[in-house]
Design a protein around this motif. Structure first.
Motif, PDB file in Angstrom:
ATOM      1  N   LEU A 284      -3.066  63.223  38.519  1.00  0.00           N
ATOM      2  CA  LEU A 284      -3.012  62.454  39.754  1.00  0.00           C
ATOM      3  C   LEU A 284      -2.687  63.308  40.968  1.00  0.00           C
ATOM      4  O   LEU A 284      -2.861  62.867  42.105  1.00  0.00           O
ATOM      5  N   ALA A 285      -2.204  64.516  40.735  1.00  0.00           N
ATOM      6  CA  ALA A 285      -1.879  65.394  41.860  1.00  0.00           C
ATOM      7  C   ALA A 285      -3.124  66.005  42.487  1.00  0.00           C
ATOM      8  O   ALA A 285      -3.086  66.451  43.636  1.00  0.00           O
ATOM      9  N   ALA A 286      -4.227  66.004  41.746  1.00  0.00           N
ATOM     10  CA  ALA A 286      -5.458  66.617  42.241  1.00  0.00           C
ATOM     11  C   ALA A 286      -6.099  65.741  43.310  1.00  0.00           C
ATOM     12  O   ALA A 286      -6.198  64.519  43.153  1.00  0.00           O
ATOM     13  N   ARG A 287      -6.564  66.356  44.392  1.00  0.00           N
ATOM     14  CA  ARG A 287      -7.184  65.616  45.493  1.00  0.00           C
ATOM     15  C   ARG A 287      -8.363  64.789  44.992  1.00  0.00           C
ATOM     16  O   ARG A 287      -8.516  63.614  45.371  1.00  0.00           O
ATOM     17  N   LYS A 288      -9.228  65.360  44.155  1.00  0.00           N
ATOM     18  CA  LYS A 288     -10.429  64.671  43.696  1.00  0.00           C
ATOM     19  C   LYS A 288     -10.075  63.395  42.935  1.00  0.00           C
ATOM     20  O   LYS A 288     -10.752  62.374  43.048  1.00  0.00           O
ATOM     21  N   VAL A 289      -8.988  63.444  42.147  1.00  0.00           N
ATOM     22  CA  VAL A 289      -8.557  62.274  41.373  1.00  0.00           C
ATOM     23  C   VAL A 289      -7.942  61.233  42.306  1.00  0.00           C
ATOM     24  O   VAL A 289      -8.207  60.031  42.178  1.00  0.00           O
ATOM     25  N   GLN A 290      -7.115  61.673  43.250  1.00  0.00           N
ATOM     26  CA  GLN A 290      -6.504  60.745  44.213  1.00  0.00           C
ATOM     27  C   GLN A 290      -7.568  59.994  45.004  1.00  0.00           C
ATOM     28  O   GLN A 290      -7.480  58.769  45.171  1.00  0.00           O
ATOM     29  N   LEU A 291      -8.580  60.719  45.468  1.00  0.00           N
ATOM     30  CA  LEU A 291      -9.621  60.087  46.283  1.00  0.00           C
ATOM     31  C   LEU A 291     -10.440  59.094  45.463  1.00  0.00           C
ATOM     32  O   LEU A 291     -10.755  57.998  45.940  1.00  0.00           O
ATOM     33  N   PHE A 292     -10.772  59.473  44.234  1.00  0.00           N
ATOM     34  CA  PHE A 292     -11.558  58.558  43.403  1.00  0.00           C
ATOM     35  C   PHE A 292     -10.726  57.334  43.036  1.00  0.00           C
ATOM     36  O   PHE A 292     -11.241  56.205  43.042  1.00  0.00           O
ATOM     37  N   LYS A 293      -9.457  57.537  42.752  1.00  0.00           N
ATOM     38  CA  LYS A 293      -8.603  56.398  42.402  1.00  0.00           C
ATOM     39  C   LYS A 293      -8.491  55.423  43.570  1.00  0.00           C
ATOM     40  O   LYS A 293      -8.637  54.209  43.392  1.00  0.00           O
ATOM     41  N   GLN A 294      -8.232  55.940  44.770  1.00  0.00           N
ATOM     42  CA  GLN A 294      -8.136  55.073  45.945  1.00  0.00           C
ATOM     43  C   GLN A 294      -9.429  54.288  46.152  1.00  0.00           C
ATOM     44  O   GLN A 294      -9.404  53.090  46.444  1.00  0.00           O
ATOM     45  N   TRP A 295     -10.547  54.979  45.975  1.00  0.00           N
ATOM     46  CA  TRP A 295     -11.844  54.327  46.204  1.00  0.00           C
ATOM     47  C   TRP A 295     -12.134  53.263  45.146  1.00  0.00           C
ATOM     48  O   TRP A 295     -12.495  52.132  45.478  1.00  0.00           O
ATOM     49  N   VAL A 296     -11.970  53.609  43.861  1.00  0.00           N
ATOM     50  CA  VAL A 296     -12.337  52.671  42.801  1.00  0.00           C
ATOM     51  C   VAL A 296     -11.392  51.479  42.765  1.00  0.00           C
ATOM     52  O   VAL A 296     -11.807  50.341  42.485  1.00  0.00           O
ATOM     53  N   MET A 297     -10.106  51.693  43.098  1.00  0.00           N
ATOM     54  CA  MET A 297      -9.170  50.570  43.155  1.00  0.00           C
ATOM     55  C   MET A 297      -9.538  49.616  44.292  1.00  0.00           C
ATOM     56  O   MET A 297      -9.440  48.392  44.139  1.00  0.00           O
ATOM     57  N   ALA A 298      -9.969  50.169  45.421  1.00  0.00           N
ATOM     58  CA  ALA A 298     -10.378  49.326  46.545  1.00  0.00           C
ATOM     59  C   ALA A 298     -11.631  48.531  46.207  1.00  0.00           C
ATOM     60  O   ALA A 298     -11.742  47.343  46.538  1.00  0.00           O
ATOM     61  N   GLU A 299     -12.585  49.168  45.534  1.00  0.00           N
ATOM     62  CA  GLU A 299     -13.811  48.474  45.127  1.00  0.00           C
ATOM     63  C   GLU A 299     -13.492  47.366  44.123  1.00  0.00           C
ATOM     64  O   GLU A 299     -14.060  46.272  44.182  1.00  0.00           O
ATOM     65  N   ALA A 300     -12.576  47.642  43.202  1.00  0.00           N
ATOM     66  CA  ALA A 300     -12.190  46.635  42.205  1.00  0.00           C
ATOM     67  C   ALA A 300     -11.479  45.459  42.874  1.00  0.00           C
ATOM     68  O   ALA A 300     -11.705  44.296  42.511  1.00  0.00           O
ATOM     69  N   ALA A 301     -10.626  45.745  43.857  1.00  0.00           N
ATOM     70  CA  ALA A 301      -9.929  44.672  44.572  1.00  0.00           C
ATOM     71  C   ALA A 301     -10.923  43.797  45.323  1.00  0.00           C
ATOM     72  O   ALA A 301     -10.781  42.567  45.360  1.00  0.00           O
ATOM     73  N   LEU A 302     -11.946  44.414  45.907  1.00  0.00           N
ATOM     74  CA  LEU A 302     -12.983  43.650  46.602  1.00  0.00           C
ATOM     75  C   LEU A 302     -13.752  42.773  45.615  1.00  0.00           C
ATOM     76  O   LEU A 302     -14.028  41.597  45.900  1.00  0.00           O
ATOM     77  N   THR A 303     -14.069  43.328  44.454  1.00  0.00           N
ATOM     78  CA  THR A 303     -14.751  42.549  43.410  1.00  0.00           C
ATOM     79  C   THR A 303     -13.910  41.348  43.003  1.00  0.00           C
ATOM     80  O   THR A 303     -14.417  40.223  42.912  1.00  0.00           O
ATOM     81  N   GLN A 304     -12.619  41.572  42.759  1.00  0.00           N
ATOM     82  CA  GLN A 304     -11.741  40.477  42.330  1.00  0.00           C
ATOM     83  C   GLN A 304     -11.630  39.412  43.405  1.00  0.00           C
ATOM     84  O   GLN A 304     -11.630  38.206  43.108  1.00  0.00           O
ATOM     85  N   CYS A 305     -11.562  39.832  44.660  1.00  0.00           N
ATOM     86  CA  CYS A 305     -11.469  38.886  45.776  1.00  0.00           C
ATOM     87  C   CYS A 305     -12.724  38.022  45.858  1.00  0.00           C
ATOM     88  O   CYS A 305     -12.646  36.799  46.042  1.00  0.00           O
ATOM     89  N   GLN A 306     -13.895  38.643  45.698  1.00  0.00           N
ATOM     90  CA  GLN A 306     -15.155  37.901  45.730  1.00  0.00           C
ATOM     91  C   GLN A 306     -15.235  36.902  44.581  1.00  0.00           C
ATOM     92  O   GLN A 306     -15.649  35.750  44.768  1.00  0.00           O
ATOM     93  N   LEU A 307     -14.822  37.338  43.384  1.00  0.00           N
ATOM     94  CA  LEU A 307     -14.866  36.449  42.220  1.00  0.00           C
ATOM     95  C   LEU A 307     -13.905  35.272  42.404  1.00  0.00           C
ATOM     96  O   LEU A 307     -14.252  34.122  42.098  1.00  0.00           O
ATOM     97  N   ASP A 308     -12.704  35.549  42.887  1.00  0.00           N
ATOM     98  CA  ASP A 308     -11.727  34.476  43.105  1.00  0.00           C
ATOM     99  C   ASP A 308     -12.267  33.463  44.108  1.00  0.00           C
ATOM    100  O   ASP A 308     -12.112  32.251  43.927  1.00  0.00           O
ATOM    101  N   SER A 309     -12.906  33.947  45.159  1.00  0.00           N
ATOM    102  CA  SER A 309     -13.463  33.064  46.183  1.00  0.00           C
ATOM    103  C   SER A 309     -14.578  32.199  45.612  1.00  0.00           C
ATOM    104  O   SER A 309     -14.655  30.996  45.878  1.00  0.00           O
TER     105      SER A 309
END
Length: 319
Positions: A284-309
């Motif tokens: 998790l200390a690696a920049r590449k992992v941090q950036l991918f984690k931030q991005w994929v978590m945001a995409e997943a949150a958007l997916t969950q929000c759309q499904l809930d709606s």
């Protein structure tokens, strides 16, 4: 039999290429040899190992269970060789992100979104492996995995992307052929007895779980069934009009919105398990992992929000 210690490195590269492409011709093009030469190299290696790596079928090939395990290990070994060579020559791996993803998650959810990540971070080079197997991070070159489970992965950091939410789906054409002009809102789980149910060997309990939750367990004994070796194939079969598949809503949402598929039931069966971003804490200390984690978590949150709606809107309509 030749000694296994005499296995040719080029043969391993050829086998890995054939497994990745699922085709001897494309593997040959990548390795600058003929498809016949690929076949001969594979046959020679299979003779040495004394088991079949591939099942042949026309132009396409698929891995046997033994082959899948073997190729996974070979791929990891080849990646370690490349990494060692790059390290020895001073070439950095800091920009190379290596991830392992479940095949259906990759095809149905990640791949349609991955171009967004590439455009945002063009300096990060992606290496994506799809497999149902989990890997030991201490012996593999992967920076992270997307795993399915309850979130408890010994010694690893895990973050929930979204939970499984099962719903039956079928093609709009098949729905009309069987039920005519019946509005989807008027269909009940009992009506599934008029359809073929599509099962997956990798998600064996999904139909039993959903039908039990919906109070229609009897349907299993009153319908025809077709079995597939993966969830992804059962979804493709549903799209082709073979019957109803019980699917994770996040995987099929775009097809439902575009009305390519019908999801007629307002019975939603959230599972306690789901898909997780998994990595060793040190990664998790690696920049590449941090950036991918931030991005994929945001995409997943958007997916969950759309499904809930959407689920909330369906419930309001039903009421």
């Amino acid at each position: 039999m030749r000694l296994l210690s005499q296995v040719n490195l080029n043969s391993l590269k050829i086998v890995e290429s054939a497994a990745r492409h699922g085709n001897f011709t494309r593997a040959g093009e990548e390795q600058f040899i003929t498809a016949s030469a690929v076949s001969q190299r594979v046959k020679s290696l299979e003779d040495q190992l004394r088991f079949k790596i591939f099942q042949r079928g026309g132009n396409a090939v698929s891995l046997t269970p033994e082959g899948e395990t073997y190729v996974s290990r070979v791929r990891e070994a080849l990646e370690r060789i490349v990494a060692a060579s790059m390290e020895a020559t001073g070439q950095s791996q800091e920009h190379v992100l290596k991830i392992s993803v479940l095949p259906t998650f990759a095809a149905r959810w990640l791949f349609p979104r991955l171009p967004l990540f590439q455009r945002q971070y063009p300096d990060i080079e992606m290496r994506v492996s799809t497999s149902y197997a989990t890997h030991e991070f201490t012996t593999s070159e992967f920076d992270l995995e997307i795993r399915y489970g309850d979130g408890h992965f010994n010694g690893l950091q895990s973050d929930l992307l979204f939970r499984e939410d099962l719903t039956p789906v079928c093609s709009r054409k098949l729905f009309r052929e069987v039920l005519g002009d019946t509005p989807p809102s008027k269909v009940t789980p009992d009506d599934l007895r008029h359809f073929t149910l599509l099962h997956s060997d990798t998600c064996t309990q999904n139909w039993q779980s959903w039908l039990g939750f919906a109070g229609a367990s009897f349907v299993l004994s009153e319908t025809k069934s077709i079995y597939f070796d993966s969830c992804m194939m059962s979804y493709e079969a549903a799209s082709a009009g073979l019957g109803f598949a019980v699917a994770n809503r996040a995987y099929m949402a775009s097809d439902i919105r575009a009305e390519r598929l019908v999801a007629p039931f307002d019975v939603h069966h959230p599972n306690t398990a789901g898909w997780y971003f998994v990595s060793p804490p040190k990664s998790l200390a690696a920049r590449k992992v941090q950036l991918f984690k931030q991005w994929v978590m945001a995409e997943a949150a958007l997916t969950q929000c759309q499904l809930d709606s959407e689920i909330s809107g369906e419930a309001s309509t039903a009421a």
